[in-house]
Design an enzyme around this catalytic site. Structure first.
Site, PDB file in Angstrom:
ATOM      1  CG  HIS A 137      -7.940  -0.935   2.563  1.00 15.60           C
ATOM      2  ND1 HIS A 137      -8.579  -1.766   4.520  1.00 15.60           N
ATOM      3  CD2 HIS A 137      -7.262  -1.973   2.392  1.00 15.60           C
ATOM      4  CE1 HIS A 137      -8.035  -2.040   4.312  1.00 15.60           C
ATOM      5  NE2 HIS A 137      -6.490  -2.629   2.772  1.00 15.60           N
ATOM      6  CG  HIS A 157      -2.089  -1.106   1.140  1.00 10.22           C
ATOM      7  ND1 HIS A 157      -2.322  -1.897   0.102  1.00 10.22           N
ATOM      8  CD2 HIS A 157      -2.644  -1.576   1.558  1.00 10.22           C
ATOM      9  CE1 HIS A 157      -3.401  -2.397   0.134  1.00 10.22           C
ATOM     10  NE2 HIS A 157      -3.795  -2.813   2.041  1.00 10.22           N
ATOM     11  CD  GLU A 193      -8.359  -4.079  -0.054  1.00  8.58           C
ATOM     12  OE1 GLU A 193      -6.998  -3.730  -0.484  1.00  8.58           O
ATOM     13  OE2 GLU A 193      -8.615  -4.955   0.310  1.00  8.58           O
TER      14      GLU A 193
END
Length: 382
Positions: free
Chosen positions: A206, A132, A346
């Site tokens: 997210h 991420h 996601e």
């Protein structure tokens, strides 16, 4: 770059509004202070509110979806996303709750990728992987509020400029996130980015959902999930895709018809479940990469009747069943978040795609901006 950012923001509002179905009546957008960071940077909370009981609160810190309120089949409204009540908790106890992740959502093996013959090293914040954005990604930035508008579709546009070399990524990247809410129950999120050098980009939201209401005693594993994908990307013990596109037929990863998450979440006979401590896998959507958002997942809480549909232009969706929530995080209203208390869906390019040529490329070049449009569509079942 200021003119480019303005043009991106304007096109974002128009493009995403065009994707949302239904006849809009009116929706309000308001903003208020959400506090300040330790360095004095002010953080804004923007509320988008429709007349059907659906509303969303977005924080400029991390371009975060902090709250999402939706009615159940009896009209009772509840917040359906996990998160925190205050800015300090997002800073001090980050767990990606509702944030915008980037520059690259999901994992990149060994934190490395090559582009035009040059290897780039990213922070390794997930074992040996980069996850991420590498630990100081878009989720930890204070985004600029570009515009807040009421009207048939309420909207907020946020912008962040990531400098060349930020967390090891090449190119100065000007990114915008546009949230829109209409009366049909569509919360749209449009991600756009332009670069001055070749780079890789993979942005998504997210949010972690409990459609029974955040912090419910039952958690989310009793929800019924549908994912229109005949294949998924199996992973190794480090949660990096092996490169295979494996059929879901005959496995606990077959969500082509609605099934309870709990039915396969603890099936230790499947090594993929063991690797992920449950579901934490990317599904290769049958629709592939599309120009307009199409269905990626449907999540239903049978008890409340609340339904979430996730639509996206991207070719994959990561299904994460909250396996790493271990009771150490105290969320909204003092709720202790435990394994299975929420589900993330996601939309994205595939994990580790910069290193796997068979996957859809996440490369972005100057003059060819990145764009990902997604929708959280809320409704109820009987």
């Amino acid at each position: 770059m200021r003119k480019l950012g303005k043009r991106l923001a304007t096109s974002a509002v128009l493009a995403l509004a065009a994707t949302l179905a239904g006849t809009a009546l009116a929706a309000d957008a308001t903003q208020a202070s959400a506090g300040t960071l330790a360095d004095g940077t002010p953080i804004t909370a923007i509320t988008l509110k429709a007349g059907n009981g659906i509303s969303a609160v977005i924080l400029s810190y991390g371009a975060t979806l902090q709250k999402l309120f939706a009615p159940d089949r009896t009209g009772k409204v509840a917040d359906v996303v996990l998160g925190y009540d205050d800015i300090a908790s997002y800073v001090d106890h980050p767990n990606y709750f509702g944030v915008t992740v980037g520059r690259y959502a999901n994992r990149i093996a060994d934190g490395k990728f090559a582009l035009n013959g040059k290897t780039y090293q990213l922070p390794q914040n997930d074992g040996g992987n980069s996850l991420h954005g590498g630990g100081k990604g878009f989720d930890k930035a204070a985004w600029q509020v570009v515009s807040v508008k009421s009207g048939p579709t309420a909207s907020v546009v946020l912008r962040h400029v990531s400098p060349d070399g930020d967390s090891g990524y090449p190119g100065k990247l000007t990114a915008t996130v546009t949230y829109t809410l209409d009366e049909a129950g569509n919360l749209g999120i449009l991600f756009e980015a332009a670069t001055d050098k070749p780079t890789v980009v993979n942005m998504t939201n997210h949010a972690i959902f409990d459609m029974g209401g955040e912090g419910s005693a039952e958690g989310a594993t009793g929800h019924r999930l549908t994912i229109p994908a005949a294949r998924f990307t199996p992973v190794n013990a480090k949660l990096i895709p092996t490169g295979e596109l494996k059929p879901v037929a005959g496995t606990v990863f077959d969500f082509r018809a609605p099934r309870r998450v709990a039915d396969g979440q603890r099936d230790g006979t499947d090594p993929q479940i063991v690797f992920g401590r449950g579901y934490d896998h990317n599904f290769a959507l049958d629709k592939g990469l599309t120009a307009k958002p199409e269905l990626a997942a449907r999540l239903e809480d049978p008890a409340s009747g609340r339904v979430l549909e996730v639509l996206t232009t991207e070719p994959g969706v990561q299904f994460y069943a909250g396996n790493f929530l271990d009771g150490t995080l105290i969320g909204k209203h003092g709720h202790v978040y435990r394994m299975g208390d929420g589900i993330a869906l996601e939309p994205q390019k595939f994990p580790d795609a910069p290193n796997q040529a068979a996957f859809t490329s996440p490369r972005v070049d100057p003059g060819k901006p990145y764009r990902h449009a997604m929708i959280y569509r809320l409704s109820t079942s009987r």
